[in-house]
Design a protein around this motif. Structure first.
Motif, short mmCIF file in Angstrom:
data_model
loop_
_atom_site.label_atom_id
_atom_site.label_comp_id
_atom_site.label_asym_id
_atom_site.label_seq_id
_atom_site.Cartn_x
_atom_site.Cartn_y
_atom_site.Cartn_z
N SER B 35 0.80 -1.23 0.00
CA SER B 35 0.00 0.00 0.00
C SER B 35 0.83 1.27 0.00
O SER B 35 0.41 2.29 -0.51
CB SER B 35 -0.96 -0.01 1.19
OG SER B 35 -0.23 -0.10 2.39
N ASP B 36 2.04 1.24 0.59
CA ASP B 36 2.82 2.47 0.74
C ASP B 36 4.21 2.33 0.15
O ASP B 36 4.66 1.24 -0.15
CB ASP B 36 3.02 2.78 2.24
CG ASP B 36 1.76 3.29 2.85
OD1 ASP B 36 1.30 4.35 2.42
OD2 ASP B 36 1.23 2.60 3.76
N GLY B 37 4.86 3.46 0.07
CA GLY B 37 6.30 3.50 -0.15
C GLY B 37 6.79 2.61 -1.26
O GLY B 37 6.29 2.64 -2.39
N ALA B 40 4.21 0.15 -3.08
CA ALA B 40 3.33 0.80 -4.05
C ALA B 40 4.10 1.14 -5.32
O ALA B 40 3.59 0.97 -6.44
CB ALA B 40 2.72 2.05 -3.44
N ASN B 59 -4.15 -1.98 5.05
CA ASN B 59 -5.06 -0.86 4.86
C ASN B 59 -5.85 -0.98 3.56
O ASN B 59 -5.33 -0.77 2.47
CB ASN B 59 -4.24 0.44 4.85
CG ASN B 59 -5.13 1.65 4.89
OD1 ASN B 59 -6.20 1.66 4.29
ND2 ASN B 59 -4.69 2.68 5.61
N LYS B 62 -6.31 2.34 1.22
CA LYS B 62 -5.11 2.67 0.43
C LYS B 62 -4.91 1.68 -0.70
O LYS B 62 -4.55 2.04 -1.83
CB LYS B 62 -3.87 2.64 1.33
CG LYS B 62 -3.67 3.90 2.14
CD LYS B 62 -2.32 3.82 2.82
CE LYS B 62 -2.11 4.96 3.79
NZ LYS B 62 -0.89 4.77 4.57
N THR B 211 10.57 7.29 2.73
CA THR B 211 9.22 6.77 2.95
C THR B 211 8.82 7.11 4.38
O THR B 211 9.59 7.73 5.13
CB THR B 211 9.17 5.25 2.78
OG1 THR B 211 10.03 4.67 3.76
CG2 THR B 211 9.64 4.84 1.40
N GLU B 212 7.64 6.62 4.77
CA GLU B 212 7.17 6.79 6.14
C GLU B 212 8.21 6.31 7.14
O GLU B 212 8.40 6.88 8.20
CB GLU B 212 5.88 5.98 6.34
CG GLU B 212 4.65 6.63 5.74
CD GLU B 212 4.28 7.92 6.45
OE1 GLU B 212 4.06 7.87 7.66
OE2 GLU B 212 4.24 8.98 5.78
#
Lengths: 467, 271
Positions: B35-37, B40, B59, B62, B211-212
């Motif tokens: 979902s992130d970073g 994705a 998530n 997302k 990233t986060e």
């Protein structure tokens, strides 16, 4: 929980040009089939039956699902040399069958170009041979079969009993049920030999005229088509027409009917093992090399001659050089076969052959046959001819080849032709609707709902042409 | 016949915009932690390379948004909301994913958490356990059935996102170091098992990435790279069937020095 991960297997088509991975389940008896259907339903997996996996396309591929390996169900359960009726399980190969019945003076009514196919697969694809005009498809020689439906029910069908299922399961590509037992009427022969006449034909018109005129006079007829020449010589080739010997015609019948007489030699000129031959063919399997090979073959075919050949040698040409399909290299091969009415065949094939030559993607093998229609629901046959073209698949020309085959589909449909699902790998659902007709598809879908309400049986082929 | 199964079929795959046909198949990849970073970005990059994708993350919102984005650009991505520490769910979910994709050619384990204890004299077992459960046990839980499948099919590709942090135990975040060291060693062992079956295992060791997760870093973050840059690097390494890569590449040399720094010095450092 049932964990199938260690059975994940990459399966291929006959030409090694298509791959799909799925979980392999070995089937030994009908109980195993029942169990596999239960598991598939519980896990939400699709199921396809597979024999020796010799379809030219994705008929027995099922990416991400269960592949039932039926090669273990291979018992010939009854053989009556008096009537020529044989009963066997679906995983029996044609090789097993002819070797069992031939010494008693019988031969299979319809065979494929290789003897390694299973009877179940032959019925599911409803194969035809070089005797299609005289003998029809293999389904016409089935007396009775039993199949297991995905619901677990066993149904027995004959042309009279459960006739709708009989004419739909044969040629149904394993999408309604899986054959467990087949009873087949075989054909009397009085010699292990056939009389074969070979003659050249100079162009496509002569080629088709010969097939049309002579097919009724012979048991078997097949044409080889040199795919390289253009212009006046386009469609030239060689006709092989053969007939069985009548009773008493072969004075050595007892000897020629023996298996030892039928065995294909495993060495070339008595020296070179044929299992190695495909390595030596590989350098020639390209546009230039194969043009030369075809030219040489045509020149040698100019001599008209008549000779005697054993059944096995005449019928199983694809087994003559073991693993010959490997000589097409890493990308493998794909076959495109079109079935066209008498009236339109010549023009349509002229267009196709020219198109492939212009594209620089000539076929390496062209084979013509004479056909007649049959009664089966998803029939591919027409009153006319078929032309099968083998194409080499290479990585760089994949997209071009796929595009060309789609163009062929258009030509065939415009000419009122039909496709054979065991061959054409790029035909999609839209074109299938045009060629089968809405009524036939509705009928098939209705039977599918009845036999397989949970939609368990699905191959890559089914998803491609029916959804 | 058998030997041919080991030949890597170097098939050219169709771009995402053209529908797949038997002669023009699509490769299929599963991304865990998509979902992130980096996850994705890997999804976007693999999609434009012609892959069909199964994307897994916790998530759902997302994930759905990412799939919508990929699919409107002509791709083929399917979302599966799942927490990688729900180990019991994995076999059934994997079966479902492989069935819906129609096969599996590559699996990328990107899921990772970094929860530092917050100082050299702080300890936090809850955080430590989470890191081990997501970064290491989650990877084992997913890659076990996948390795089994690929070994049996004699083809496939496994990509694990480990970290330079696994190359040496340091004062800042012992459990994160341990989780990544464990993952690196686990991937190496898988590689040693699977290479002989025609399966490629790629270990990726990123340094700092924007990233986060970068927010967890306390000190300076030299050579920090964009996740899209990392994704391109990883896909190139997948095509070359590499075994271990550092991104940015300079980390290979930095870590070489760090790995060979004697313990009597390393013990006195505060990084």
């Amino acid at each position: 929980m049932f964990s199938p991960f260690h059975t994940f297997t990459t399966f291929e088509n006959f030409g090694h040009s298509l791959q799909a991975s799925s979980y392999r389940v070995a089937i030994q008896r009908p109980d195993d089939l029942y169990h596999a259907f239960q598991v598939a339903k519980k896990l939400g997996l699709k199921v396809v039956a597979r024999g020796t996996g010799l379809s030219y396309n994705d008929a027995s591929l099922n990416g991400g699902g269960l592949t039932l390996d039926l090669r273990g169900m291979n018992q010939i359960t009854a053989w009556d040399p008096a009537s020529g009726v044989v009963q066997c399980e679906a995983g029996v190969t044609l090789e097993q069958l002819w070797q069992r019945i031939e010494p008693d003076g019988w031969w299979l009514p319809v065979v494929s170009g290789t003897m390694k196919t299973t009877l179940g697969g032959c019925l599911a694809t409803n194969i035809h041979g070089k005797n299609n005009l005289q003998a029809g498809v293999i389904g016409e020689h089935v007396i009775e079969f039993t199949a297991m439906l995905p619901t677990g029910a066993l149904v027995t069908c004959t042309p009279k009993k459960n006739a709708d299922l009989f004419y739909a399961l044969i040629g149904g590509f394993g999408m309604l049920g899986i054959f467990t037992s087949v009873t087949l009427q075989t054909k009397r022969i009085y010699s292990g030999l056939l009389v074969v006449e070979a003659r050249p034909v100079r162009n496509l018109r002569e080629h088709l005229a010969d097939l049309l005129e002579n097919a009724p006079n012979y048991d078997y007829i097949v044409g080889w088509l040199d795919t390289f020449p253009s212009g006046q010589n386009l469609g030239r080739g060689q006709i092989h027409a053969a007939r069985n010997l009548a009773e008493g015609e072969d004075s050595r019948a007892q000897e020629t009917l023996q298996l030892a007489y039928q065995r294909l030699p495993d060495r070339l000129l008595g020296v070179m093992p044929k299992s190695l031959l495909h390595y030596f063919m590989q350098p020639f399997v390209n546009n230039l090399g194969w043009r030369a090979v075809n030219f040489a073959k045509y020149i040698s075919s100019l001599r008209r001659h008549t000779f005697k050949q054993s059944h096995a040698a005449f019928h199983f040409l694809l087994d003559y050089v073991p693993s010959w399909e490997r000589s097409f290299g890493r990308g493998g091969l794909i076959q495109y076969q079109s079935f066209l009415p008498q009236e339109t065949a010549e023009d349509a094939w002229r267009e196709m052959l020219r198109y492939s030559q212009r594209q620089g993607l000539p076929s390496y093998l062209g084979v013509t046959k004479r056909h007649r229609p049959d009664e089966f629901l998803l029939t591919h046959s027409v009153d006319g001819f078929s032309l099968a073209l083998d194409f080499k698949v290479t990585d760089i020309k994949r997209a071009k080849l796929a595009h060309m085959l789609q163009e062929f589909d258009r030509i065939v449909l415009n000419a009122g032709g039909r496709f054979y699902f065991a061959k054409n790998s790029e035909t999609n659902a839209e074109l299938t609707r045009v060629f089968l007709g809405a009524e036939t598809i509705a009928k098939f879908k209705k039977l599918k709902k009845r036999c397989d309400p949970n939609r368990i049986l699905e191959s890559d082929l089914y998803r491609r042409v029916f959804t | 016949m058998e030997a041919a199964l080991f030949v890597e079929k170097n098939v050219s795959f169709s771009p995402a915009s053209i529908p797949a046909t038997p002669l023009r198949p699509r490769r299929r990849a599963l991304i865990l932690g998509a979902s992130d970073g980096l996850g994705a970005e890997l999804a976007r990059a693999l999609s434009s390379d012609g892959y069909s994708l199964a994307l897994i993350a916790r998530n759902k919102e997302k994930l759905d948004a990412l799939c919508r984005e990929i699919n409107t650009n002509g791709g083929d991505a399917h979302p599966y909301a799942h927490n990688v520490t729900k180990y019991a769910e994995i076999p059934a979910l994997l079966l479902k994913i492989v069935a819906e994709l129609g096969g599996l050619d590559a699996a990328l384990y990107v899921a990772s958490v970094n929860l530092p204890p917050g100082g050299m004299d702080k300890y936090n077992f809850e955080n430590d356990r989470q890191m081990i459960e997501v970064n290491l046990i989650g990877a084992m839980a997913w890659l076990t059935p996948i390795a089994e499948m690929f070994q049996s099919a004699k083809s496939g590709q496994i990509v694990g996102i480990s970290s330079v942090a696994g190359d040496r135990g340091r004062v800042g975040n012992p459990a994160y170091n341990a989780s990544k060291a464990g993952l690196t060693t686990y991937l190496e062992a898988l590689r040693n098992r699977l290479t002989r079956h025609g399966v490629n295992v790629l270990t990726v060791k990123p340094g700092f990435m924007k990233t986060e997760m970068l927010k967890a870093a306390a000190g300076p973050t030299p050579f920090a790279i964009e996740p899209s840059f990392a994704a391109r690097h990883i896909i190139r390494a997948m095509k070359k069937r590499k075994q271990t890569i550092y991104i940015a590449p300079i980390w290979r040399w930095i870590m070489l020095i760090i790995q060979h720094t004697p313990s009597f010095i390393f013990r006195k450092l505060s990084f």
